[in-house]
Design an enzyme around this catalytic site. Structure first.
Site, mmCIF file in Angstrom:
data_model
loop_
_atom_site.group_PDB
_atom_site.id
_atom_site.type_symbol
_atom_site.label_atom_id
_atom_site.label_comp_id
_atom_site.label_asym_id
_atom_site.label_seq_id
_atom_site.Cartn_x
_atom_site.Cartn_y
_atom_site.Cartn_z
ATOM 1 N N HIS A 204 0.784 -0.845 0.034
ATOM 2 C CA HIS A 204 0.022 -0.046 0.092
ATOM 3 C C HIS A 204 0.926 1.305 0.260
ATOM 4 C CE1 HIS A 204 -4.345 1.405 1.519
ATOM 5 N NE2 HIS A 204 -3.465 2.227 1.294
ATOM 6 N N PRO A 205 0.308 2.167 -1.039
ATOM 7 C CA PRO A 205 1.430 3.291 -0.685
ATOM 8 C C PRO A 205 2.119 4.288 0.715
ATOM 9 C CG PRO A 205 0.257 3.470 -2.583
ATOM 10 C CD PRO A 205 -0.711 2.609 -1.382
ATOM 11 N N HIS A 206 2.938 3.860 1.586
ATOM 12 C CA HIS A 206 3.033 5.028 2.418
ATOM 13 C C HIS A 206 4.206 5.251 2.959
ATOM 14 C CE1 HIS A 206 4.345 1.124 3.210
ATOM 15 N NE2 HIS A 206 4.735 1.201 4.085
ATOM 16 N N GLY A 207 4.813 6.184 3.370
ATOM 17 C CA GLY A 207 5.931 6.607 4.276
ATOM 18 C C GLY A 207 5.866 6.201 5.235
#
EC number: 2.7.7.12
Length: 368
Positions: A204-207
């Site tokens: 999942h797109p995350h930082g």
């Protein structure tokens, strides 16, 4: 473990102070049932009802031990061995919580951008003082570890989420800088690990954001260099004709002439700024554009989602004389099918062997 019974309930909506263009930005601050804070950022107030929630035991950080020969304070957090590892799409912990579905980290049916305290945090404000060790320096691993979810969608990148979502992300970063500094963190590092090659275990797109109780050694060296007069504005002006990729709103994207990674790229304001909170509206809009542009260039050049290590390098709490903010991308590829491994020489000495000349990287990335 913290529970709702011993913590004050929090659920409020406020407007975020920011110069990011595009209109007002709202933040919903919500304390989850397990005691951790969740912050929902969006253009509109987030007013959805709370869904069912997770209520797991939460570790309160690890401990720090100082390496006597390298001068580093490293984090020891055995509980992180049990963190979520490559879950099935149906068990995505960063997705919204849907009716009849599993409880996730976000107990709402939808959101724009979310920040929450990491369940598997190595740094924690309630970290306990470790036992003394004869002949070794130890300390409590104070600080904060947070996760930043760029979108409710399961797939995406800094390029595909679009300009306004990148503006929202920058506003959230600035808000977290201010809050973590006010909570006593000495240094704040927003970052992203993208791709399995760099150890990312969630697709999942995350930082993430680490708020350190002590300024890390690498950042201490940068602080010293800037304090002693290093002029990054002059370096950018010299580099841009041959090493530059793009400019937008007073921000520059370029391959540093002293890069350590093949295809390394920095984004920085052309004039000195302490951090993103110190940038103008035009610079922040340019920063948002270049975050997407650099990611697009990587994926187009390598022909695949490019694994990289990305982080914002800003001034520490209280500021620093002459500090110049940068955002740095370290891709882990030297070719589409070749990983740049950090092997013995790099790990044991800190001396990197760079397989691709920065001028070659600039020409290659500038052409896509």
């Amino acid at each position: 473990m913290s529970t709702a019974q011993d913590l004050t309930a929090i659920d409020n909506i406020e407007q975020v102070e920011t110069d990011v263009p595009g209109g007002p930005i709202m933040r919903r601050s919500f304390r989850k049932v397990d005691g951790r804070m969740l912050y929902l950022y969006g253009r509109e107030p987030h007013t959805l009802a709370v869904m069912h929630q997770q209520d797991d035991a939460i570790a309160t950080g690890g401990e720090l031990r100082r390496h006597p020969l390298r001068g580093e304070w490293n984090i020891y957090a055995a509980h992180r061995q049990n963190r979520t590892f490559k879950p099935a799409a149906s068990a995505d912990p960063l997705a919204p919580t849907l009716p009849g579905g599993p409880a996730t980290e976000i107990p709402f049916e939808d959101f724009e951008l979310a920040v929450f305290e990491n369940k598997f945090s190595g740094l924690h404000p309630q970290a306990s003082q470790p036992a003394r060790m004869d002949g070794a320096e130890t300390a409590a691993a104070g600080g904060k570890c947070e996760v930043v979810i760029y979108t409710s969608e399961a797939q995406g990148s800094l390029h595909t989420i679009g300009q306004d979502r990148r503006r929202l992300l920058i506003a959230a970063w600035i808000d977290r800088y201010r809050n973590l500094f006010s909570e006593g963190c000495a240094y704040v590092l927003p970052f992203e690990n993208r791709g399995e090659e760099v150890g990312a275990t969630l697709h999942h797109p995350h930082g993430q954001i680490y708020g350190f109780g002590k300024v890390p050694l690498v950042q201490q060296s940068a602080i010293a260099a800037f304090s002693q007069g290093y002029d990054l504005s002059a370096e950018i002006a010299l580099a841009m004709p041959d090493y530059g990729l793009a400019e937008a709103g007073g921000m520059a994207a370029f391959c540093p002439r002293f890069a350590r990674f093949p295809y390394e790229v920095w984004i920085a304001p052309e004039q000195r700024r302490d951090g993103p909170w110190d940038c103008s509206a035009d610079e922040l809009d340019g920063f948002a554009h270049l975050l997407g542009d650099v990611t697009r260039r990587y994926d187009a050049f390598f022909g695949r989602p490019t694994p990289y290590m990305f982080a914002l390098h800003a001034a520490p709490a209280g500021g620093c004389e002459n500090y110049h903010f940068t955002a740095q991308f370290y891709p882990l590829l030297r070719a589409a099918d070749r990983v740049k491994y950090l092997a013995s020489v790099e790990q044991h000495t800190g001396v990197f062997t760079v397989d691709v000349m920065p001028e070659t990287a600039a020409a290659a990335l500038g052409g896509v």
